[in-house]
Structures are given as C-alpha cells and as structure tokens.
Scaffold this active site. Structure first.
Site, PDB file in Angstrom:
ATOM      1  CB  ALA A 186      36.101  32.781  34.770  1.00  0.00           C
ATOM      2  CG  ASP A 231      38.790  38.033  36.847  1.00  0.00           C
ATOM      3  OD1 ASP A 231      37.596  37.824  36.836  1.00  0.00           O
ATOM      4  OD2 ASP A 231      39.790  37.422  36.321  1.00  0.00           O
ATOM      5  CG  LEU A 232      35.696  40.322  42.454  1.00  0.00           C
ATOM      6  CD1 LEU A 232      34.795  41.344  43.648  1.00  0.00           C
ATOM      7  CD2 LEU A 232      36.899  39.630  43.188  1.00  0.00           C
ATOM      8  CD  GLU A 233      36.430  34.841  37.155  1.00  0.00           C
ATOM      9  OE1 GLU A 233      36.246  33.501  36.962  1.00  0.00           O
ATOM     10  OE2 GLU A 233      36.874  35.337  36.324  1.00  0.00           O
ATOM     11  N   GLY A 234      31.960  33.692  40.375  1.00  0.00           N
ATOM     12  CA  GLY A 234      31.392  32.654  41.393  1.00  0.00           C
ATOM     13  C   GLY A 234      30.888  33.243  42.394  1.00  0.00           C
TER      14      GLY A 234
END
Length: 602
Positions: free
Chosen positions: A11, A388-391
């Site tokens: 990620a 799976d949330l990123e950034g």
C-alpha cells in the site's frame, strides 16, 4: 498499506505516528524515503524547499508536494547537501567462485543518509557492482586471477565517499568439466497430503563430484514442479481430491540430471483447515513481479481469501465500482470461487488498495457504490466485503472531532453504503477491514486528517465487523499504550499494536473519548508474507510467533512492552498477509509456518 502495483505492493505507506520530538530543526538535504524527519526539518524536492510539520518516517508516495499535512513549502531553496559519507571499512570476501567474488563491508555514515554503495575493481573509473546493502557480488571475472576491490558510499545528493581500503583476492581455477550424471533417487514416497499439496521424501543420490539438488516432476511433465536441496520436497498448487503421479531426479553443479526415481501416485485431500484460528490472505488481481497464480490454486492453508481489488470505474459516475479478473475469464473466475467455497473457505472482495481511491461524497455516489458492488457480489458469489481504503480515500474534515458522531460526508456515506450492503446480503455476509496503522492506532496521539480516520467507520460497523486486520507494515515507529514508540518488524510492535485494539484507547489523548475495545475474535494482525511484499515491516516467522505466544498465552519473550492483561487473549483470531502471491513466490514460507503454528491453538 498495500504497496502500489509498480512496487512490491502492500500500500501507499503508512506514516509514523505523531511522536513528541526534542530534535533541533536541521537541513536534511534532498528528500528521500526511509528517513526519520523531525518537526522543523528542511528538505528539498523538485527544486523547492519544504519544512517538516509533523514527525514521521518518509515512504514512497508521501513526497512533500503530495502530503500537505506533513510538509509546508518554504520560500527560497535550502542549502545544498555537500557533505560526503564516510568511507566504508572492513571490506572482505565471505565466498568466491572461479568467475565471481562476494564482498561485505561495514556501513558508512552521512549527515543526511547513505543511499547506496559502489564497488570498483582494479581502480577502474566505473563501478563494477552497486548495492543498497553492505554486500555485493562482482561477476564476470576470470578464473585463477588476482583482483583488487574498493568500495565507495554515496548519498541522495550524489556525494561520494573516499574509497575504502583496498582488498585483494584471487579467484580459484575453473573446475574440470563434469559429464557424469548422479544416480537416481531411491524409494520416493509420500509423507503428507493436503487439499492442494503433496509432501514427498526420497533416498539420496550419489555423484562423482556432488549432488546439488533434486527436482520433482508431476504426471510425466518436462518441467520440475518443485525443487529441493534436501531429501524432502512439497508440491503445491494442486487440485483437491485429484490423483497425481510423481517422480524425482537428482542434478549436479554441471547440470547433469539423473534418471527418474520410482513413481508414486498420491490423491490430494478435499477440504481446507477448519480450526478456530484464521489465516487471511490477499490474492492480487495483477502481476507485480511476485507470481501469477489462479485463484483456485491458492494454498489450502488460507481460510479467508481477499480478492484485491474492486476499484472505481474510470469515467463512470462517482462511487461506481468494477472488477475484471486479469488471468481468467469471468466464467473461470466464478468457478474458481465456487471451488474454494466448496472447500469450506470464504472468498471476499476487497475495495480500494493503494491505487483505488474511493470517494463517496454525496448520496448519488453512495447509491452508485451500493448498486455496483451488489452487482459484483451477485455475479461472482463473494462471501463478504473488505474495506482496504488507503491514501486519500479516507480523511477527517476540519472540525470533525468525535469518532462516535462523524460529520465528514465521505465517512458518513461510506458507513451508510456499507451498512446497506450488509443488510441486503444477510447475517452471514462477512465484513473485514485492512487499515494502515496511522488510520487506527494513529488516533491515539492525534485525531484529524488521516490520523484515526478509520475509527468512526470501525465504531459504526463494529456489530457486523468480522475481522479487523490492521497492516503492521510500511509504518515505521508507532506509539503504544505505555507511551513508548515501537518499531515495525519486532515482536514488541505487534503485541503493542494489537493490545490497543483489545484494550481500547483514548482518542487524541482525550480521556472522555475512549475508542472501545474490540472482541479478541475480531482482531487479526496484518503482515507481509515476504521481504519483497512491502517496503518495510517483514517479520520472521519466529518473531511473529513470539508475539502470538505472548498475546494469546501471556508467555513473555522478555520484550519491552508489557501486556495490560497478563494472561493474554486466548480468543485472538489469527494472521492476515499481503499477499498470497508473494507467499507462493517464497515457496509458501508464511502460510506453511504460520498455519502449522496456529493449528496448535485449535
């Protein structure tokens, strides 16, 4: 986080937690990943200067122009870095062949940071080898020849150190040509079977020079399905309840291969493990240099398979999600999912990842999200949903200060949309989440922007949350409940981060806003399956299992962190890994070692 596809993924990297620092501001030269920056430090990037606003360790993807929460552009340019690293010391050779020499040396130091080393042969003007570690191998040499080696260090600004002391050595003579093949291995036999693998053993071969390894062949194939340097081998990726025929051959250093051993027919099993501890793995729907693996061939050691990722559809209305298998047709992929489910395993669709930025800013985007995701669930038969949330996918707006009552529209609509999908698909539909540490444990030190941004989502959906597996990688150093900073890759880090979820913690240091503890059976630790799978955070199986022994049994390994609950948490659920693909790349080290370990707790 799960790294970008162009890297070894897992990620966009998780930031260091906000940690108090007494360090004086310093000109750190050119910005580089993997550097610990303190508040007030100055770094240059893209011809501009930036002031560090929050203490953190830098990672790829968080360059100063991209992360305004961490860096503030300054007027004028910072002074250039002109200080060279110190010269490497202690150059030596642990091994050599007739055409190569392996070298090691002691690390250099630098005012900003050493970025690599260059190896020079016989005082040549150009480097014959480069390395980012303190070792390198120079190849293409002549046999029975004396060579002199020196090593120089370099930094991000291009400054190069003085040369190390010279080291000289002579390559050995080229060995005489070997044309004699080893004898065939004897008594090939099966020593273990799962639904997707067969373990084999055999008696040693002999050779006039020496046997260097063995190869296992399946159903008369011309390519080896497994190799080994011992008298045991395991063939993986097999179909369940299927009979295979195996043979073994020995080889020597010259490439001579023996005749085949006796053949043995073995039938694989038809079920996956069904213990109380789970092994969750991400199967990625792209090739990032790990390995191409069909979904149906996932190791039987995994109980839960996360298909990564469903992503926003370019050009479609905001919130519209899509997924297309990259190495199978839709029909084949549906059949693969059905095969895994028939084995008693769960297959979920994971949303987001490093490249899939999801913004649900209004009701229309939320409805597009729900409609498109339900279509994917219906088409493929997924057992659940993974967030799976990123950034930039998740961040708290200014003034959003209570995780129990979020006011950021993007978070409100994500919660509502996910709740609708859970309700529409019934009580057996699973929900998992894979946040980065900054978005969960980061909320202990500060609450705002990305820090703690997952907490309102977890809190609102905790009644339906199956597993929370925070990514214990690409995260640097994070503060535990005892106020100490713990570094990734260590047993202390894994225990400290897990117990924050098992005990609960005051959000942003506010004793009246305590994030409540999760049930032990909801908590899973997320780990890279190999050093290649993440930018940092890989932990050896032995150290992972030290942490688990302490977490689940209270059996201390003598570390710094002390459990609040001395007897441990027997209900703690297990491990997650990024990724199944990288696990196969390293011959299933992660799944084999940890499945066997977790099964001792059944």
């Amino acid at each position: 986080m799960h790294p970008p596809r162009s890297s070894s993924r897992a990620a966009l990297a998780v930031l260091l937690l906000l940690l108090p620092t007494l360090a004086l501001a310093a000109d750190r030269g050119a910005w580089a990943p993997g550097v610990a920056y303190a508040v007030g430090d100055i770094a240059s990037y893209g011809g501009k200067g930036y002031d560090c606003r929050q203490a953190h360790t830098s990672l790829v993807g968080w360059e100063p122009p991209n992360v305004l929460a961490l860096w503030l552009e300054r007027t004028g340019n910072p002074p250039a870095d002109t200080q060279a690293p110190t010269a490497p010391a202690g150059v030596g050779s642990p091994s050599k062949t007739y055409d190569s020499v392996s070298l090691t040396w002691s690390a250099s130091t630098d005012n900003v940071g050493v970025t690599g080393y260059e190896v020079f042969v016989n005082n040549g003007a150009s480097a014959s080898a480069t390395s980012t570690t303190t070792s390198a191998t120079v190849t293409g040499l002549a046999a029975n020849t004396s060579y002199t080696f020196t090593v120089k260090a370099r930094d991000a600004a291009g400054n190069r150190s003085a040369a190390s002391a010279a080291f000289s050595t002579t390559t050995p003579s080229r060995p005489a040509q070997d044309t004699q093949a080893p004898t065939a291995p004897g008594s090939l036999r099966s020593t273990g079977v799962t639904s997707s693998s067969v373990s084999l053993a055999f008696n040693a071969s002999s050779d006039n020079v020496g046997v260097t390894g063995y190869e296992i062949f399946v159903n008369g194939g011309s390519s080896a399905a497994a190799t080994s340097t011992t008298l045991n081998a395991t063939v993986t990726g097999l179909a369940a309840n299927t009979t295979y025929t195996f043979t073994a051959k020995a080889r020597d250093a010259a490439g001579n291969r023996s005749a085949a051993s006796n053949s043995v027919a073995v039938t694989t099993g038809n079920t996956a493990p069904t213990g109380s501890k789970v092994l969750v793995g991400y199967w990625h729907n792209f090739d990032n240099g790990s390995t191409n693996i069909r979904l149906r061939d996932v190791s039987s050691k995994f109980n839960v398979i996360q298909v990564a990722f469903a992503e926003p559809v370019p050009g479609a209305p905001s919130g519209t999600m899509g997924f297309t298998p990259y190495n199978a047709t839709v029909a084949e992929f549906k059949a693969d999912i059905a095969t895994l489910k028939a084995q008693g395993r769960k297959v979920l669709i994971s949303l987001g990842g490093a490249n899939g930025t999801i913004h649900l800013d209004d009701a229309a985007a939320r409805q597009a999200f729900v409609t498109s995701m339900q279509g994917l669930i219906n088409t493929y038969g997924f057992d659940g949903l993974d967030l799976d949330l990123e950034g930039a996918s998740l961040s708290l707006n200014g003034g959003d200060t209570d995780f129990r009552n979020p006011t950021t529209p993007r978070i409100q609509h994500l919660i509502a949309g996910t709740r609708q999908l859970l309700n529409d698909n019934g009580a057996g539909f699973l929900l998992t989440m894979a946040p980065e540490t900054a978005y969960v444990q980061g909320g202990y030190a500060a609450y705002g922007g990305p820090w703690g941004a997952y907490l309102p989502v977890i809190y609102a959906l905790r009644d339906r949350l199956t597993y929370l597996h925070v990514q214990h990688y690409n995260t640097g150093t994070v503060m535990g409940l005892d106020g100490r900073a713990y570094a990734q890759s260590t047993p202390d880090f894994h225990v400290a981060m897990a117990e924050m979820l098992l005990q609960g913690f005051p959000v942003g240091g506010n004793a009246s806003a305590v994030f409540p503890a999760l049930r032990p059976e909801q908590v899973v630790i997320g780990l890279p399956s190999s050093p290649q799978a993440a930018g940092g955070g890989y932990t050896t199986p032995a150290n992972v299992q030290k942490a688990l022994d302490y977490l689940m049994k209270g059996q201390s390994f003598g570390g710094t962190y002390v459990l609040r609950k001395a007897g441990g948490y027997p209900g703690f659920k297990g491990l997650m890994t990024w990724s199944i693909n990288w696990d196969k790349f390293t011959n299933y080290e992660f799944s084999n070692s940890h499945r066997a370990y977790l099964d001792t707790y059944q």
